[in-house]
Scaffold this active site. Structure first.
Site, PDB file in Angstrom:
ATOM      1  N   ASP A 119       0.705  -1.197  -0.308  1.00  0.00           N
ATOM      2  CA  ASP A 119       0.234   0.093  -0.050  1.00  0.00           C
ATOM      3  C   ASP A 119       0.859   1.371   0.279  1.00  0.00           C
ATOM      4  OD1 ASP A 119      -2.161   1.900   0.699  1.00  0.00           O
ATOM      5  OD2 ASP A 119      -3.129   0.543   1.811  1.00  0.00           O
TER       6      ASP A 119
HETATM    7  C1  NOJ Z   1      -4.031   4.215   0.523  1.00  0.00           C
HETATM    8  C2  NOJ Z   1      -5.015   2.821   0.618  1.00  0.00           C
HETATM    9  O1  NOJ Z   1      -4.923   2.643   1.491  1.00  0.00           O
HETATM   10  C3  NOJ Z   1      -5.106   2.178  -0.618  1.00  0.00           C
HETATM   11  O2  NOJ Z   1      -6.694   1.120  -0.611  1.00  0.00           O
HETATM   12  C4  NOJ Z   1      -5.493   2.926  -2.185  1.00  0.00           C
HETATM   13  O3  NOJ Z   1      -5.713   1.786  -3.058  1.00  0.00           O
HETATM   14  C5  NOJ Z   1      -3.771   3.679  -2.150  1.00  0.00           C
HETATM   15  N1  NOJ Z   1      -4.028   4.557  -0.701  1.00  0.00           N
HETATM   16  C6  NOJ Z   1      -3.517   4.733  -3.297  1.00  0.00           C
HETATM   17  O4  NOJ Z   1      -4.143   5.475  -3.277  1.00  0.00           O
END
Ligand code: NOJ
Length: 732
Positions: free
Chosen positions: A262
């Protein structure tokens, strides 16, 4: 490319070039060649961008085409970039939030929404979406419950698989398809206290039995990517968790494609306290099998040195690089790096009538009618109705992830009702969404709320309510009070809206609340003052028309809660498939002292999982079983007769739950195993039958084997998870 050609390409790449394929940079690192802001602070340089194999959040045919062209021209092997973005509940045409899609109990609608989102996003140059989120959720304080399809593992699995099919289709190379990235592996939906990013504690049995199945369903549907979660599991952050990623995800669950971290999760191994610096963080993540590093400097700055110093085997880099190249190849990027991007298609597809109609259909099917005393709904066409509240005019109805849409594309309730001929003087805003003057800090932007004359707005609303037969109050939480980093300790409506409700209730008791929200809320303040409550969630671009049609009975609500509305926040976390305890509480509050209950509130939620009314009523016969014994390899049928007892046609979602009465470990009081929607005319009946087989009775037993155990079972068939309509059988 053939596999052989791809292998050849891999063998020709330098170590640095291979590592480049493992790096994903966010859009704002591409600021005209001049690195500023967080990019600068992380020490990212133009040189890092030169080889980084992927971008996040760059969309638009023109921009993607230009960047792809320039990048490939400069790349030593002309390898194309892969573009990824969060296309969660739509791209430009926005569908209801995933939690609302769960309430449709119609995976085919989620599939259609994903197919349309993919088609629009593909035209704008997107190759991968960070969806579906298959995290199981049990705590409405967590802001991200809006991105989940709810509290049930079976329903979540059906929805996640449907979304994967919708995005990817049967062939990724087909026009209008994009790859799906399942997230957040694993257990991200269970942070302690519902506070985002907080610690997760799950027993191995709960992890496997409740949390993994929906992820597994998405993997079985062929999901091309998986994203790690931010949380720890048994104190190990997922992004460094070799057991979770290598043994469970790849070994047991059979996932063999790209695993991405993530956002910044690799460098966050430092504040987690499991890595001392970027180098150790990179080493832990690559050893855990994390192929791509999203938005952190760890891989790009550290991996090369780690390999040269012998701390990380180059084979690990090759393994990850291979997976990324293979995904690019499955997407057909080597043959056509521009894939479906097309300004003409963007013009023709984004927000086209067909897509808007599908979004409206999905919204209409996602609304949940919680209460409808005195048949307050549907509204009579000649009733003098006042439409009051901050959501009458709000465009912020597309949910926290609608980052690529233009908010003003969403049709407001006023606009939709005006089109039906409701005169402008029948509307009043009454109050802002949150207290006047409060600033809401968003991810993308802040929302300084307009200063309105609060007293005047309230007085206008009260006067309008007084002169009307009925009032529809459009209330709700602010979009930015839901989603990532938007956990809340209190989940009631803001005070200014409750003040409006009270003031209106004093002059007109005929109140229908239309509730916009991204989570189940504490409705105690509304419950007695509203005759009807219609939950519309964050309904997306076509929310206004969908609500207007529902209010006036052109269509009837048929959604069912995919997550219970608690009685109050202190009950959380809660889920219907709980264990019985040794001292279960049944019946009257004061009757039994020594039972598992609160002294000051009920155990039950205000509205349970699966609940939802419509404009007619249904009666159920008792549950009939084809036999009272089930054998392994055999099947029995459980059925009910459902009758429409009202005077309008309507759709009922008939739900099947099973309970294992005695197990080698304690078993849930019931679990959803099937559901069927039936549409019946007034007076019409239908027999609804479900097959029950031994496979549905399996669980992780005392030895952690996934088996069924002979003995007694209860079968419940009813309108929601609280139904007591049941029969019993034995597995022999
Ligand atoms: C953080 C989030 O937790 C995730 O769900 C998302 O896809 C990513 N950022 C990318 O934006």
């Amino acid at each position: 490319m053939t596999t052989q050609e791809l292998r050849q390409l891999l063998s020709e790449l330098s170590l640095e070039e291979k590592i480049g394929q493992l790096v994903q940079m966010p859009a704002y690192f591409q600021s005209g060649g001049h690195i500023t802001g967080p990019a600068g602070e992380m020490g990212i340089t133009n040189d890092d961008l030169r080889l980084a194999g992927s971008y996040l959040s760059i969309v638009g045919a023109a921009d993607v085409e230009k960047l792809q062209r320039e990048y490939m021209a400069n790349h030593p092997h002309h390898i194309p970039l892969i573009f990824m973005a969060d296309i969660i509940n739509g791209y430009r045409t926005v569908f209801p939030i995933p939690l609302a899609q769960g309430c449709t109990f119609q995976p085919e609608l989620a599939e259609e929404g994903a197919r349309i989102a993919a088609k629009e996003a593909a035209a704008s140059g997107v190759h991968v979406t960070f969806s579906p989120m298959a995290d199981l959720v049990r705590d409405a304080r967590w802001g991200r419950v809006m991105e989940s399809t709810g509290e049930d593992k079976y329903l979540n699995g059906l929805m996640a698989a449907a979304m994967v099919r919708g995005y990817q289709g049967a062939d990724l190379k087909e026009k209008g398809r994009i790859a799906a990235c399942l997230k957040h592996f694993a257990g991200y939906g269970a942070p302690e206290g519902g506070r985002d990013y907080n610690t997760v504690e799950l027993s191995p049995r709960t992890l496997r039995e409740d949390y993994l199945p929906a992820y597994q369903a998405a993997i079985d549907a062929g999901c091309e990517m998986v994203m790690t979660s931010f949380n720890t599991l048994d104190r190990v952050p997922s992004t460094a968790n070799r057991w979770l990623m290598r043994d469970i995800l790849r070994g047991e669950m059979g996932f063999d494609s790209v695993l991405i971290s993530d956002w910044g999760a690799v460098m966050e191994l430092i504040p987690h306290g499991v890595a001392a610096d970027f180098a150790q963080a990179a080493e832990l993540a690559i050893r855990a099998g994390v192929d791509m590093d999203m938005s952190s400097p760890c891989y790009t700055h550290e991996l090369k040195r780690l390999v040269e110093e012998g701390k990380v085997p180059e084979a690990l880099i090759d393994e990850s690089c291979w997976r990324v190249l293979a995904l690019k190849n499955r997407l057909g990027l080597f043959e056509n790096p521009f894939r479906d991007l097309s300004r003409d298609d963007e013009a023709a597809l984004l927000l086209c009538a067909e897509h808007r109609a599908a979004a409206q259909r999905c919204a209409e099917n996602s609304f949940v009618l919680l209460k409808n005393d005195d048949q307050a709904l549907p509204l009579a066409s000649d009733a003098k109705v006042a439409f009051i509240g901050p959501y009458v005019d709000s465009h912020l109805t597309s949910g926290a992830w609608s980052i690529f849409c233009d908010d003003t594309d969403a049709i407001t309730l006023r606009t939709a009702l005006r089109q039906r001929g409701v005169p402008d003087e029948r509307f009043a805003v009454g109050c802002p969404i949150v207290a006047p003057g409060e600033t809401i800090l968003g991810f993308q932007k802040d929302y300084p709320l307009p200063e309105i004359d609060a007293e005047q707005a309230l007085a206008d609303a009260v006067a309008l309510a007084k002169s009307s037969d009925q009032v529809v109050l459009a209330l709700g939480e602010h979009r930015e009070h839901t989603g990532e980093s938007a956990s809340r300790g209190q989940i009631a409506l803001p005070d200014c809206q409750l003040r409006l409700l009270d003031a209106v209730a004093e002059v007109n008791p005929n109140i229908t609340v239309v509730l916009y929200c991204g989570r189940p809320m504490d409705l105690r303040a509304l419950q007695d003052k509203a005759k009807a409550i219609l939950v519309v969630w964050m309904p997306g671009t076509e929310g206004g028309p969908a609500i207007a049609r529902t209010l006036y009975g052109d269509c009837a609500p048929s959604g069912r809660l995919s997550m219970a509305f608690p009685w109050c926040v202190a009950q959380l976390p809660m889920h219907y498939d709980q264990l019985s305890t040794g001292r279960p509480y049944h019946g009257d509050h004061r009757a039994i002292r020594i039972s598992s209950k609160y002294l000051d509130m009920p155990n039950r939620p205000l509205y349970p999982f699966g609940f939802g009314l419509t404009y007619t009523t249904f009666a159920y016969s008792g549950v009939a079983l084809s036999a009272d014994k089930l054998t392994r390899g055999g099947e029995i049928t459980a059925s009910v007769r459902v009758t429409n007892t009202g005077d309008r046609p309507g759709t009922e979602t008939v739900q099947l739950y099973l309970r294992d009465l005695v197990g080698s470990v304690a078993r849930p009081v019931r679990e959803l195993k099937g559901f069927r929607r039936v549409t019946l005319r007034p007076g019409e009946s239908a027999d609804v039958a479900f097959a029950i087989t031994e496979e549905q009775l399996r669980f992780y037993d005392i030895n952690m084997d996934f088996v069924s155990e002979p003995g007694g079972f209860e079968v419940f068939i009813g309108p929601d998870s609280a139904s007591e309509n049941k029969a019993t059988f034995r597995l022999v």
